[in-house]
Design a protein around this motif. Structure first.
Motif, PDB file in Angstrom:
ATOM      1  N   THR A 112       0.871  -1.111  -0.104  1.00  0.00           N
ATOM      2  CA  THR A 112      -0.211   0.299   0.039  1.00  0.00           C
ATOM      3  C   THR A 112       0.813   1.264  -0.363  1.00  0.00           C
ATOM      4  N   GLY A 113       1.954   0.599   0.436  1.00  0.00           N
ATOM      5  CA  GLY A 113       3.205   2.400   0.242  1.00  0.00           C
ATOM      6  C   GLY A 113       2.456   3.522   1.731  1.00  0.00           C
ATOM      7  N   CYS A 114       1.483   2.926   2.479  1.00  0.00           N
ATOM      8  CA  CYS A 114       0.727   3.598   3.345  1.00  0.00           C
ATOM      9  C   CYS A 114       1.929   3.975   4.675  1.00  0.00           C
ATOM     10  N   ARG A 130      -7.047   9.432   2.103  1.00  0.00           N
ATOM     11  CA  ARG A 130      -7.338   9.388   0.871  1.00  0.00           C
ATOM     12  C   ARG A 130      -7.849   7.343   0.981  1.00  0.00           C
ATOM     13  N   THR A 131      -8.467   7.414  -0.004  1.00  0.00           N
ATOM     14  CA  THR A 131      -8.718   5.619  -0.258  1.00  0.00           C
ATOM     15  C   THR A 131      -7.774   4.772  -1.321  1.00  0.00           C
ATOM     16  N   ILE A 132      -7.162   3.746  -1.288  1.00  0.00           N
ATOM     17  CA  ILE A 132      -6.676   3.482  -2.765  1.00  0.00           C
ATOM     18  C   ILE A 132      -7.099   1.383  -2.637  1.00  0.00           C
ATOM     19  N   PRO A 133      -6.752   1.399  -3.819  1.00  0.00           N
ATOM     20  CA  PRO A 133      -7.355   0.295  -3.620  1.00  0.00           C
ATOM     21  C   PRO A 133      -6.222  -0.965  -3.493  1.00  0.00           C
ATOM     22  N   GLY A 188       5.538   2.235 -15.106  1.00  0.00           N
ATOM     23  CA  GLY A 188       4.835   2.175 -15.579  1.00  0.00           C
ATOM     24  C   GLY A 188       3.833   3.653 -15.377  1.00  0.00           C
ATOM     25  N   ILE A 189       3.293   3.681 -13.796  1.00  0.00           N
ATOM     26  CA  ILE A 189       2.358   4.177 -13.783  1.00  0.00           C
ATOM     27  C   ILE A 189       3.460   5.808 -13.273  1.00  0.00           C
ATOM     28  N   ASP A 190       2.365   6.804 -13.826  1.00  0.00           N
ATOM     29  CA  ASP A 190       2.643   8.247 -13.888  1.00  0.00           C
ATOM     30  C   ASP A 190       2.926   8.356 -12.937  1.00  0.00           C
ATOM     31  N   ILE A 191       3.426  10.031 -12.568  1.00  0.00           N
ATOM     32  CA  ILE A 191       3.359  10.475 -11.680  1.00  0.00           C
ATOM     33  C   ILE A 191       2.725  11.183 -10.867  1.00  0.00           C
ATOM     34  N   ARG A 192       1.491  11.306 -11.082  1.00  0.00           N
ATOM     35  CA  ARG A 192       0.595  12.039 -10.613  1.00  0.00           C
ATOM     36  C   ARG A 192      -0.034  11.333 -10.070  1.00  0.00           C
ATOM     37  N   ARG A 193      -0.128   9.459 -10.289  1.00  0.00           N
ATOM     38  CA  ARG A 193      -0.681   8.509  -9.760  1.00  0.00           C
ATOM     39  C   ARG A 193      -0.507   8.621  -8.524  1.00  0.00           C
ATOM     40  N   VAL A 194       1.035   8.359  -8.815  1.00  0.00           N
ATOM     41  CA  VAL A 194       2.073   7.627  -7.738  1.00  0.00           C
ATOM     42  C   VAL A 194       1.548   8.771  -6.681  1.00  0.00           C
ATOM     43  N   GLN A 195       1.687   9.916  -6.579  1.00  0.00           N
ATOM     44  CA  GLN A 195       1.749  11.112  -5.457  1.00  0.00           C
ATOM     45  C   GLN A 195       0.060  10.780  -5.449  1.00  0.00           C
ATOM     46  N   MET A 196      -1.584  10.536  -5.652  1.00  0.00           N
ATOM     47  CA  MET A 196      -2.507  10.353  -5.409  1.00  0.00           C
ATOM     48  C   MET A 196      -2.427   9.020  -4.206  1.00  0.00           C
ATOM     49  N   TRP A 197      -1.388   7.901  -4.836  1.00  0.00           N
ATOM     50  CA  TRP A 197      -1.443   6.916  -4.047  1.00  0.00           C
ATOM     51  C   TRP A 197      -0.499   6.823  -2.742  1.00  0.00           C
ATOM     52  N   LEU A 198       0.593   7.636  -2.655  1.00  0.00           N
ATOM     53  CA  LEU A 198       0.927   7.913  -1.539  1.00  0.00           C
ATOM     54  C   LEU A 198       0.270   8.558  -0.495  1.00  0.00           C
ATOM     55  N   LEU A 235       3.387  17.554  -5.490  1.00  0.00           N
ATOM     56  CA  LEU A 235       3.919  16.911  -6.120  1.00  0.00           C
ATOM     57  C   LEU A 235       5.132  16.723  -6.435  1.00  0.00           C
ATOM     58  N   GLN A 236       6.594  17.725  -6.097  1.00  0.00           N
ATOM     59  CA  GLN A 236       7.384  18.025  -5.302  1.00  0.00           C
ATOM     60  C   GLN A 236       8.026  16.851  -4.957  1.00  0.00           C
ATOM     61  N   MET A 237       7.164  16.513  -4.006  1.00  0.00           N
ATOM     62  CA  MET A 237       7.542  15.168  -3.271  1.00  0.00           C
ATOM     63  C   MET A 237       7.716  13.972  -3.878  1.00  0.00           C
ATOM     64  N   THR A 238       7.042  13.556  -4.784  1.00  0.00           N
ATOM     65  CA  THR A 238       6.698  12.735  -5.347  1.00  0.00           C
ATOM     66  C   THR A 238       7.431  12.664  -6.622  1.00  0.00           C
ATOM     67  N   MET A 239       8.091  13.621  -6.678  1.00  0.00           N
ATOM     68  CA  MET A 239       9.077  13.570  -8.013  1.00  0.00           C
ATOM     69  C   MET A 239      11.162  13.268  -7.851  1.00  0.00           C
ATOM     70  N   ARG A 240      10.754  12.525  -6.380  1.00  0.00           N
ATOM     71  CA  ARG A 240      12.238  11.803  -6.467  1.00  0.00           C
ATOM     72  C   ARG A 240      11.910  11.351  -6.737  1.00  0.00           C
ATOM     73  N   TYR A 241      10.855  10.072  -6.891  1.00  0.00           N
ATOM     74  CA  TYR A 241      10.695   9.310  -7.411  1.00  0.00           C
ATOM     75  C   TYR A 241      10.947   9.398  -9.667  1.00  0.00           C
ATOM     76  N   ALA A 242      10.925  10.304  -9.898  1.00  0.00           N
ATOM     77  CA  ALA A 242      11.014  10.362 -11.306  1.00  0.00           C
ATOM     78  C   ALA A 242      11.661   9.826 -11.901  1.00  0.00           C
ATOM     79  N   HIS A 243      13.315  10.038 -11.563  1.00  0.00           N
ATOM     80  CA  HIS A 243      13.854   9.468 -12.325  1.00  0.00           C
ATOM     81  C   HIS A 243      14.258   7.531 -12.259  1.00  0.00           C
ATOM     82  N   LEU A 244      13.558   7.257 -11.697  1.00  0.00           N
ATOM     83  CA  LEU A 244      13.113   5.828 -12.284  1.00  0.00           C
ATOM     84  C   LEU A 244      12.421   4.991 -13.123  1.00  0.00           C
ATOM     85  N   ALA A 245      11.930   6.220 -13.820  1.00  0.00           N
ATOM     86  CA  ALA A 245      10.805   6.251 -14.531  1.00  0.00           C
ATOM     87  C   ALA A 245      11.592   6.155 -16.028  1.00  0.00           C
ATOM     88  N   THR A 246      12.763   5.283 -16.414  1.00  0.00           N
ATOM     89  CA  THR A 246      13.248   5.564 -17.580  1.00  0.00           C
ATOM     90  C   THR A 246      12.723   4.439 -18.778  1.00  0.00           C
TER      91      THR A 246
END
Length: 351
Positions: free
Chosen positions: A174-176, A205-208, A274-284, A289-300
């Protein structure tokens, strides 16, 4: 002449006496002391004792803030303040940096101090505030678990506690945050989703849920049901089990292998998948968005097409522009007709 002056002086004296009598009997001077307050001074620790329960909820964050404020009060030598000036703040930051605090750590400590002083200023305890400027933070390396590391670590945790194992599975899928998971109650869970209400950002927030996350929160039905799926654990208990397990599997020397690494691991897998960074922000549940951008470099995967372009040769680029290799050769061979000699050989018009 003398008689007239004496008479005038006498009249002035009489008027002065009458005026004095009038003012003393009929004029009353009132002083309003209702708005006058004594200027008091306070230690930082005293202000924290007064406002900590108002400003911070109980939990690990409040515990950390208490540690921050205690260190600040110690650096200031317990000095009392009625105003908090800029030089005091600058000296405080300088001392923290000399103690080896990173800019990120200084920012967290100054955020706690700023929140406390703003409340004290609003309540009239502090009469001036300095300007708090955020220190520039460097983007550090993010450590996350590989699949084999997760398998070894979780097996060691499971050998010690089945509940801690279930919690570990839930955290990585869940990444919580640890506190968010421990604070869950059964009403927060649906068959395929979970809602987090007690969050660091204050936003729910609610996640599956993944299949294995659903399995670890399912109540077995044996014995009395606890308040929530992980209510039988607390943070110190889980951290102790975690530290023993990571020591067993050879990760004891890695100071980044803490329970929060499971949140990093979840985020990294989402981005790499391959999940876009905006959805990752919502999940976490990141506030910015700046906090989530720490992981953006992994989207190679998004950059793979760049390699294709760089490896393409110039002739292939021309072909990609709509010209075949034969067309390019024909273009090079196509030359204007050369003029024949003066005899007109080959010149149909002159022949």
């Amino acid at each position: 002449m003398w008689h007239k002056m004496s008479q005038d002086a006498l009249q002035e004296s009489m008027l002065s006496d009458r005026f004095a009598a009038f003012t003393s009997q009929n004029v009353r001077i009132k002083y309003n002391t209702g708005n006058i307050r004594e200027v008091k001074s306070y230690r930082i620790s005293e202000l924290f004792s007064a406002y900590r329960d108002i400003l911070w909820d109980d939990g690990r964050h409040k515990y950390n803030v208490s540690s921050f404020i205690g260190e600040i009060d110690e650096i200031l030598l317990g000095e009392r303040f009625s105003t908090f000036d800029q030089s005091t703040l600058d000296n405080l930051i300088g001392t923290l940096r000399q103690r080896g605090n990173s800019n990120a750590t200084i920012n967290r400590k100054m955020a706690a101090l700023s929140k406390l002083l703003r409340k004290a200023h609003k309540m009239g305890d502090i009469h001036s505030l300095p300007e708090f400027r955020r220190q520039k933070e460097r983007a550090g390396r993010i450590r996350f678990l590989e699949k084999d590391e997760e398998a070894r670590l979780f097996a060691a945790i499971r050998s010690r506690s089945e509940d801690a194992y279930r919690l570990s599975i839930f955290l990585v899928d869940t990444g919580c945050r640890l506190g968010e998971a421990l604070g869950l109650i059964w009403n927060d869970l649906q068959p395929t989703r979970v809602s987090f209400w007690i969050t660091k950002s204050g936003r729910s927030r609610t996640i599956p849920l993944t299949m294995r996350a659903r399995e670890v929160v399912a109540f077995s039905g044996e014995g009395r049901r606890p308040k929530g799926p992980f209510a039988m654990l607390n943070q110190p208990q889980f951290r102790q089990i975690w530290n023993e397990a990571k020591q067993e599997v050879g990760l004891g020397a890695d100071d980044q292998v803490v329970p929060h690494i499971l949140r990093h691991t979840c985020a990294s897998r989402l981005v790499q998948g391959g999940i876009d960074i905006r959805r990752v922000q919502m999940w976490l549940g990141h506030q910015t968005l700046q906090m989530t951008m720490r992981y953006a470099h992994l989207a190679t995967n998004d950059l793979d097409s760049c390699v294709v372009v760089l490896e393409t040769r110039p002739t292939e680029c021309a072909a990609g522009a709509g010209l075949s290799s034969q067309d390019s050769v024909a273009t090079k061979q196509r030359k204007p007709r050369a003029k024949k000699n003066s005899a007109g050989i080959g010149d149909k018009k002159r022949a």
